[in-house]
Design a protein around this motif. Structure first.
Motif, PDB file in Angstrom:
ATOM      1  N   LEU A  40     -17.699  39.373  11.419  1.00 47.48           N
ATOM      2  CA  LEU A  40     -16.320  39.779  11.177  1.00 47.48           C
ATOM      3  C   LEU A  40     -15.851  40.703  12.305  1.00 47.48           C
ATOM      4  N   PRO A  41     -14.608  40.553  12.770  1.00 46.52           N
ATOM      5  CA  PRO A  41     -14.133  41.371  13.889  1.00 46.52           C
ATOM      6  C   PRO A  41     -13.843  42.800  13.453  1.00 46.52           C
ATOM      7  N   PRO A  42     -14.012  43.765  14.351  1.00 44.50           N
ATOM      8  CA  PRO A  42     -13.615  45.136  14.022  1.00 44.50           C
ATOM      9  C   PRO A  42     -12.106  45.207  13.840  1.00 44.50           C
ATOM     10  N   TYR A  43     -11.654  46.079  12.975  1.00 47.14           N
ATOM     11  CA  TYR A  43     -10.218  46.167  12.688  1.00 47.14           C
ATOM     12  C   TYR A  43      -9.439  46.545  13.936  1.00 47.14           C
ATOM     13  N   HIS A  44      -8.270  45.924  14.060  1.00 44.97           N
ATOM     14  CA  HIS A  44      -7.337  46.255  15.134  1.00 44.97           C
ATOM     15  C   HIS A  44      -5.940  46.322  14.520  1.00 44.97           C
ATOM     16  N   PRO A  45      -5.091  47.264  14.932  1.00 42.63           N
ATOM     17  CA  PRO A  45      -3.749  47.381  14.351  1.00 42.63           C
ATOM     18  C   PRO A  45      -2.937  46.089  14.428  1.00 42.63           C
ATOM     19  N   CYS A  46      -3.228  45.237  15.399  1.00 44.41           N
ATOM     20  CA  CYS A  46      -2.463  43.998  15.528  1.00 44.41           C
ATOM     21  C   CYS A  46      -2.735  43.017  14.400  1.00 44.41           C
ATOM     22  N   PHE A  47      -3.780  43.268  13.606  1.00 45.34           N
ATOM     23  CA  PHE A  47      -4.063  42.391  12.482  1.00 45.34           C
ATOM     24  C   PHE A  47      -2.977  42.495  11.406  1.00 45.34           C
ATOM     25  N   ASP A  48      -2.151  43.555  11.484  1.00 42.19           N
ATOM     26  CA  ASP A  48      -1.100  43.767  10.490  1.00 42.19           C
ATOM     27  C   ASP A  48       0.300  43.772  11.088  1.00 42.19           C
ATOM     28  N   ASP A  49       0.419  43.489  12.374  1.00 42.59           N
ATOM     29  CA  ASP A  49       1.718  43.567  13.037  1.00 42.59           C
ATOM     30  C   ASP A  49       1.858  42.418  14.030  1.00 42.59           C
ATOM     31  N   ASP A  50       2.818  41.537  13.795  1.00 42.74           N
ATOM     32  CA  ASP A  50       2.947  40.346  14.621  1.00 42.74           C
ATOM     33  C   ASP A  50       3.328  40.664  16.061  1.00 42.74           C
ATOM     34  N   ASP A  51       4.180  41.670  16.270  1.00 46.09           N
ATOM     35  CA  ASP A  51       4.560  42.034  17.636  1.00 46.09           C
ATOM     36  C   ASP A  51       3.354  42.549  18.414  1.00 46.09           C
ATOM     37  N   LEU A  52       2.554  43.403  17.757  1.00 44.25           N
ATOM     38  CA  LEU A  52       1.355  43.915  18.412  1.00 44.25           C
ATOM     39  C   LEU A  52       0.373  42.775  18.698  1.00 44.25           C
ATOM     40  N   LEU A  53       0.288  41.830  17.771  1.00 41.11           N
ATOM     41  CA  LEU A  53      -0.611  40.698  17.977  1.00 41.11           C
ATOM     42  C   LEU A  53      -0.172  39.881  19.191  1.00 41.11           C
ATOM     43  N   GLN A  54       1.115  39.594  19.267  1.00 40.45           N
ATOM     44  CA  GLN A  54       1.579  38.766  20.372  1.00 40.45           C
ATOM     45  C   GLN A  54       1.373  39.454  21.708  1.00 40.45           C
ATOM     46  N   THR A  55       1.547  40.768  21.720  1.00 38.23           N
ATOM     47  CA  THR A  55       1.290  41.523  22.951  1.00 38.23           C
ATOM     48  C   THR A  55      -0.172  41.417  23.348  1.00 38.23           C
ATOM     49  N   ALA A  56      -1.071  41.559  22.361  1.00 37.86           N
ATOM     50  CA  ALA A  56      -2.501  41.474  22.640  1.00 37.86           C
ATOM     51  C   ALA A  56      -2.888  40.073  23.115  1.00 37.86           C
ATOM     52  N   LEU A  57      -2.304  39.057  22.487  1.00 36.82           N
ATOM     53  CA  LEU A  57      -2.658  37.685  22.839  1.00 36.82           C
ATOM     54  C   LEU A  57      -2.218  37.308  24.247  1.00 36.82           C
ATOM     55  N   THR A  58      -1.163  37.922  24.728  1.00 36.87           N
ATOM     56  CA  THR A  58      -0.617  37.558  26.043  1.00 36.87           C
ATOM     57  C   THR A  58      -0.994  38.539  27.148  1.00 36.87           C
ATOM     58  N   THR A  59      -1.845  39.501  26.833  1.00 42.72           N
ATOM     59  CA  THR A  59      -2.300  40.468  27.838  1.00 42.72           C
ATOM     60  C   THR A  59      -3.624  40.002  28.434  1.00 42.72           C
TER      61      THR A  59
END
Length: 399
Positions: free
Chosen positions: A150-169
């Motif tokens: 299981l992955p360690p928790y990351h704030p982007c797991f609960d926020d779509d904008d943060l997720l998209q930023t992480a995915l495109t960085t």
């Protein structure tokens, strides 16, 4: 019965994540063997008298593709499984031509990407290309890959904008493979099922994306052996008023699963999913130690021992011991085929979102708090007939 040697036009795609693994190989060979009339549909829920409907896609109309990091050809992998006793070697020979044709639909998992979004886009493009090349009505993506930590928790797991930023960085890696594969299915507009306990769509932000995309999806972690037996027996204790005090279990397995689950981080999610249903049925205060041990010489055969201790009338002791031993991939493969057919049916009916009625196939069913196998099965049977009727009515009403 929708299985015969009568040719069927390509209708539905089954896209397996982990397409060259034991489970996917067994399911793929099974689809071809059933389509050729070389095997009977034993173990297929969708071919039982209670469930069989014409609106399920014909097994001969299912086209298989998938992703994997392995490069072992399917017919060689099938021969290895047959040598270990999973199924007769004659079935490998009967389906070898079709297995080699399926090989042309398998794709490697992209590795040379700078961002996770780039990988997801490439994975999705493979699924879309598969659908278009075969002119398929829909594709069902099923994750049958090895259990991952299981992955360690990351704030982007609960926020779509943060997720998209992480995915495109470039260089940022927040999502595990199972979640990236799930996002690829969503991007491709394909129905999806998680047959493993890996993170997948359990991350809130990914579940929201699946809902917005309007795909049908279900999970999680296929219920094939020990947990299946537990969810049959536990309601019996509750219905008779016995108080279960402890329910201990030990699993012995070899092969790829045994090696994978020897990792304490990988096994953690498996242990949670296996015990959640038991606690829901007999109570959280039940002592439920559970062990999974790697025994390499067992190969693909899994053995599970359970010991149940309960209190009956006037404080009398009631003890139950069970042993379950089987080729796990042979137990799981028909369920995978059932899920392809069921999610295809859901898609044809216009279902969007989680399909709780598929809970009978999973240890930790999404969208449902029903764990007793009898109740789950009754829900599934009712859902199939209601959904099939809706599809039939829409077909009649179409101009």
């Amino acid at each position: 019965m929708n299985t015969s040697d009568t040719p069927h036009a390509p209708e539905v795609g089954a896209w397996f994540i982990g397409a060259r693994g034991s489970l996917a190989t067994t399911a793929t060979l099974g689809i071809h063997a059933l389509a050729l009339g070389a095997a009977a549909p034993v173990g297929l829920t969708t071919e039982t008298d209670a469930v069989r409907v014409e609106e399920f896609p014909a097994i001969g109309g299912i086209v298989v593709g998938g992703h994997d990091i392995s490069t072992t050809p399917l017919d060689e992998r099938a021969a290895q499984l047959a040598a270990g006793g999973m199924f007769p070697a004659a079935l490998v020979e009967a389906t070898r031509g079709r297995l080699r044709e399926t090989e042309e639909n398998l794709r490697p998992v992209p590795t040379l990407t700078t961002t996770q979004q780039e990988e997801i886009d490439l994975l999705a493009a493979d699924i879309i290309d598969f659908r278009d090349r075969h002119d398929l009505r829909e594709v069902v993506v099923i994750d049958v890959s090895s259990t991952e930590p299981l992955p360690p928790y990351h704030p982007c797991f609960d926020d779509d904008d943060l997720l998209q930023t992480a995915l495109t960085t470039p260089g940022v890696r927040v999502l595990p493979p199972s979640s990236r594969a799930a996002l690829a299915a969503i991007a491709a507009g394909a129905a999806y099922a998680a047959f493993t306990p890996s993170a997948s769509l359990t991350l809130a932000v990914l579940r929201e994306r699946a809902d917005r995309a309007g795909i049908a999806y279900a999970g999680q972690d296929g219920k094939t052996g020990e947990t299946l037996l537990r969810t049959v027996l536990a309601p019996m204790f509750a219905a008779r008023g016995f108080r279960v005090q402890s329910w201990a279990g030990t699993n012995l397995l070899g092969g790829g699963d045994g090696a994978t689950l020897a990792d304490p981080e990988a096994v953690r999610s498996k242990l949670v999913s296996k015990n959640r249903g038991l606690h829901a049925l007999v109570g959280d205060d039940v002592v439920a130690p559970l062990h999974i041990d790697n025994v390499p010489d067992l190969g693909d055969v899994k053995t599970a021992w359970d010991h149940v201790n309960a209190t009956g009338f006037l404080g009398s002791r009631v003890t139950l011991q069970t042993t379950w031993s089987a080729y796990d991939s042979a137990l799981a493969a028909p369920l995978v085929i059932d899920l392809v057919r069921s999610l295809s049916l859901a898609t044809r009916a216009g279902h969007a979102g989680v399909v709780p009625a598929l809970g009978c196939f999973f240890k930790d069913p999404w969208g449902s708090d029903v764990h007793g196998f009898g109740d789950q099965t009754a829900q599934f049977v009712a859902w199939v007939h209601e959904t099939a009727a809706a599809v039939a009515a829409a077909r009649v009403a179409a101009p």
